[in-house]
Motif scaffolding. Structure first.
Motif, PDB file in Angstrom:
ATOM      1  N   THR A 428      28.272 -16.145  34.992  1.00  0.00           N
ATOM      2  CA  THR A 428      29.221 -15.358  35.779  1.00  0.00           C
ATOM      3  C   THR A 428      30.491 -16.176  35.972  1.00  0.00           C
ATOM      4  O   THR A 428      30.427 -17.360  36.320  1.00  0.00           O
ATOM      5  CB  THR A 428      28.632 -14.999  37.152  1.00  0.00           C
ATOM      6  OG1 THR A 428      27.421 -14.249  36.979  1.00  0.00           O
ATOM      7  CG2 THR A 428      29.620 -14.167  37.966  1.00  0.00           C
ATOM      8  N   TRP A 430      34.059 -16.684  37.956  1.00  0.00           N
ATOM      9  CA  TRP A 430      34.829 -16.339  39.142  1.00  0.00           C
ATOM     10  C   TRP A 430      36.293 -16.145  38.721  1.00  0.00           C
ATOM     11  O   TRP A 430      36.903 -17.031  38.147  1.00  0.00           O
ATOM     12  CB  TRP A 430      34.747 -17.443  40.198  1.00  0.00           C
ATOM     13  CG  TRP A 430      35.561 -17.120  41.428  1.00  0.00           C
ATOM     14  CD1 TRP A 430      36.866 -17.431  41.660  1.00  0.00           C
ATOM     15  CD2 TRP A 430      35.112 -16.394  42.572  1.00  0.00           C
ATOM     16  NE1 TRP A 430      37.265 -16.953  42.868  1.00  0.00           N
ATOM     17  CE2 TRP A 430      36.203 -16.299  43.459  1.00  0.00           C
ATOM     18  CE3 TRP A 430      33.899 -15.812  42.928  1.00  0.00           C
ATOM     19  CZ2 TRP A 430      36.118 -15.651  44.692  1.00  0.00           C
ATOM     20  CZ3 TRP A 430      33.810 -15.160  44.150  1.00  0.00           C
ATOM     21  CH2 TRP A 430      34.903 -15.089  45.019  1.00  0.00           C
ATOM     22  N   LYS A 446      29.462 -11.977  33.038  1.00  0.00           N
ATOM     23  CA  LYS A 446      29.917 -11.134  34.140  1.00  0.00           C
ATOM     24  C   LYS A 446      31.106 -11.802  34.829  1.00  0.00           C
ATOM     25  O   LYS A 446      31.273 -13.036  34.756  1.00  0.00           O
ATOM     26  CB  LYS A 446      28.792 -10.899  35.146  1.00  0.00           C
ATOM     27  CG  LYS A 446      27.622 -10.095  34.589  1.00  0.00           C
ATOM     28  CD  LYS A 446      26.567  -9.841  35.661  1.00  0.00           C
ATOM     29  CE  LYS A 446      25.423  -8.992  35.113  1.00  0.00           C
ATOM     30  NZ  LYS A 446      24.377  -8.743  36.147  1.00  0.00           N
ATOM     31  N   THR A 448      33.473 -11.806  38.564  1.00  0.00           N
ATOM     32  CA  THR A 448      33.466 -11.364  39.958  1.00  0.00           C
ATOM     33  C   THR A 448      34.544 -12.103  40.751  1.00  0.00           C
ATOM     34  O   THR A 448      34.974 -13.204  40.363  1.00  0.00           O
ATOM     35  CB  THR A 448      32.099 -11.620  40.620  1.00  0.00           C
ATOM     36  OG1 THR A 448      32.102 -11.050  41.927  1.00  0.00           O
ATOM     37  CG2 THR A 448      31.815 -13.114  40.732  1.00  0.00           C
ATOM     38  N   ARG A 450      33.986 -11.664  44.307  1.00  0.00           N
ATOM     39  CA  ARG A 450      33.323 -11.421  45.579  1.00  0.00           C
ATOM     40  C   ARG A 450      32.137 -12.383  45.731  1.00  0.00           C
ATOM     41  O   ARG A 450      31.229 -12.405  44.894  1.00  0.00           O
ATOM     42  CB  ARG A 450      32.839  -9.978  45.675  1.00  0.00           C
ATOM     43  CG  ARG A 450      33.957  -8.950  45.593  1.00  0.00           C
ATOM     44  CD  ARG A 450      33.416  -7.521  45.540  1.00  0.00           C
ATOM     45  NE  ARG A 450      32.665  -7.178  46.760  1.00  0.00           N
ATOM     46  CZ  ARG A 450      31.358  -7.011  46.797  1.00  0.00           C
ATOM     47  NH1 ARG A 450      30.627  -7.160  45.682  1.00  0.00           N
ATOM     48  NH2 ARG A 450      30.747  -6.685  47.939  1.00  0.00           N
ATOM     49  N   THR A 453      28.432 -11.299  45.506  1.00  0.00           N
ATOM     50  CA  THR A 453      27.726 -11.198  44.222  1.00  0.00           C
ATOM     51  C   THR A 453      26.676 -12.287  44.087  1.00  0.00           C
ATOM     52  O   THR A 453      25.634 -12.089  43.446  1.00  0.00           O
ATOM     53  CB  THR A 453      28.732 -11.302  43.067  1.00  0.00           C
ATOM     54  OG1 THR A 453      29.748 -10.317  43.224  1.00  0.00           O
ATOM     55  CG2 THR A 453      28.052 -11.102  41.716  1.00  0.00           C
TER      56      THR A 453
END
Length: 506
Positions: A428, A430, A446, A448, A450, A453
């Motif tokens: 993931t 950021w 992914k 994000t 937030r 998450t």
């Protein structure tokens, strides 16, 4: 980049002013230089990582095409159509990955083949009209020019369009040169238009018209257009292009309006155009394309300066077919520059369609003005080629063994590091989207902004890894919890990897 036989067929040999002969040593050196540059570019296709955003974006769009099996509509994201460019370059990259596997070589190999097609066309054309020796020099000059060498295997639209414009310009000239294959060359002109329309759109046709209409007016050869294969040529171009344009609009309504109005008008005349669905406008001072053109043709643009002191006295000596030849080349060079002079959003690659003609014009004018190449020009040429090769070899080695010294915009090293913990790791990021990360994770990454998450990481049944920009790492990392520890710095990001054993112990 290509091995070329320096011999030429005497049946098509012409004796225009400015022909010159190379020694056997010169021929061997140029052929060796082409072979070395070919090997270097082939090596770079494997070793240079995809970097954000241009090449990684187009490579990821092609990868999605292979994965989803949707060969009509390129996808910016899963289910999101990419209307920014036609799909020919995407088809080539997707086909390469379909055959050779998903990776840098597969994505680049058929773009590289397009650049070899350009070189082959230019060599054959110059050999026909100026002899094999000039053709060999021209091919070497074009191959070793900064932008052409760099773009020759770069996953983007421009090189494929250059193949189309080069084929069209050569086809048009040969068709009007009373060749026995006049009609065939005329039809190849339209095939080139079709390639350009499928590679980048109407801009390819506009560039051709900016070069050809003034040349016809200058030379007064309008009447020769009566014998041009207009009907069969237009039918060929329509048959090659219209099916995809129509099908693309049917599958994703709104494509034609965005592509024709947005990408081909507003992008170039509206500073900081806000309508771009896939990025942002590259706002630059108007007229900067001319400076870009000089830079893209380095080191050979410097050789044009050496012609200036004697060029004026020789202009009046260029007559007849030589005048038509040089004016054709000059207009070919400046056509994309004229088009993009008033443009507000430009990139250096926009000058690329004129580089094949720039190489031919430089060598042809040098033969006309300076005559037989002397000792110093031989040495200067060797130094120029050597510097280009050495520079690209250095960057290629650094890209393989010290990638962060070349660029911090590739996520290959970070992805590899994360997958060394677990091949099924969920990565993931950021912050904003990274196409490079998407490509190297095969679309499994992914993104994000937030911290909420992170709450699902404990129960998702996977090992997680999180890439956080250094600038905010101290602020965001505490939200990951004690199970995550730093695994290294990669460019401007720090990788944090989940310790599953610690999670089980707690």
């Amino acid at each position: 980049m290509v091995a070329i036989d320096p011999k030429f067929d005497t049946a098509v040999r012409h004796e225009p002013a400015g022909r010159f002969a190379l020694t056997r040593g010169d021929q061997r050196f140029l052929l060796f230089a082409l072979g070395a540059l070919f090997a270097l570019r082939l090596l770079a296709m494997f070793w240079w990582p995809f970097t954000d955003s241009t090449e990684a974006r187009y490579a990821e769009i092609a990868r999605k095409m292979v994965e989803t099996g949707n060969w009509v509509t390129p996808q910016f994201d899963y289910g999101v159509p990419f209307w920014g460019k036609p799909p020919l370059h995407t088809w080539l990259s997707a086909l390469g990955m379909k055959i050779f596997g998903v990776g840098t070589f597969g994505a680049r190999v058929f773009i590289f083949a397009a650049s070899l097609g350009v070189l082959s066309l230019i060599f054959t054309w110059v050999r026909q009209h100026r002899g094999a020796d000039q053709a060999l020099v021209v091919t070497t000059v074009l191959t070793s020019s900064l932008m052409f060498f760099g773009a020759s295997a770069f996953v983007m639209t421009d090189m494929v369009m250059v193949l189309g414009t080069t084929l069209s310009m050569i086809g048009f000239y040969n068709s009007l040169s009373h060749s026995p294959a006049r009609n065939a060359w005329g039809r190849w002109f339209f095939v080139g238009i079709a390639i350009g329309l499928l590679a980048k759109g109407p801009v390819a046709l506009v560039i051709l018209m900016i070069a050809l209409v003034p040349w016809l007016a200058l030379t007064g050869r309008w009447r020769e257009l009566h014998g041009f294969p207009w009907l069969s040529g237009l039918l060929i171009a329509a048959a090659l292009t219209l099916p995809w344009y129509i099908l693309a609009e049917i599958k994703t309504p709104g494509f034609l309006r965005y592509f024709l109005v947005g990408e081909h008008f507003q992008r170039f005349v509206v500073p900081g155009w806000q309508g771009d669905l896939y990025g942002s406008g590259h706002q630059q001072p108007k007229g900067l394309i001319w400076l870009y053109a000089s830079a893209t043709f380095l080191p050979w643009s410097l050789f044009f300066l050496a012609l200036l002191p004697r060029a004026g006295s020789c202009v009046n000596e260029i007559t007849g077919s030589d005048r038509d030849w040089h004016s054709y080349l000059a207009l070919w060079v400046v056509a994309p520059l004229i088009l993009f002079t008033p443009a507000a959003n430009i990139l250096p690659a926009y000058a690329l369609p004129g580089l094949p003609a720039a190489a031919v014009l430089l060598v042809s004018l040098w033969a006309q003005v300076r005559g037989q190449p002397g000792c110093w020009i031989r040495r200067a040429t060797a130094v120029a080629i050597g510097l280009v090769g050495a520079a690209f070899l250095t960057v290629t080695i650094l890209a393989r063994y010290q990638p962060e010294s070349v660029t911090n915009r590739s996520e290959r090293a970070l992805v590899v590091a994360a997958q060394s913990y677990d091949l099924d790791v969920q990565i993931t990021y950021w912050g904003g989207r990274s196409f490079s990360a998407e490509f190297y994770t095969r679309g499994r990454v992914k993104f994000t902004e937030r911290t909420a998450t992170f709450d699902i990481f404990a129960d998702n049944g996977l090992r997680d890894a999180v890439a956080i920009p250094r600038a905010v790492a101290s602020e965001i990392a505490p939200y990951l919890g004690p199970r995550f520890g730093p695994a290294g710095r990669f460019g401007h990001r720090i990788l944090f990897v989940e310790d599953l054993d610690q999670g089980e112990a707690s």
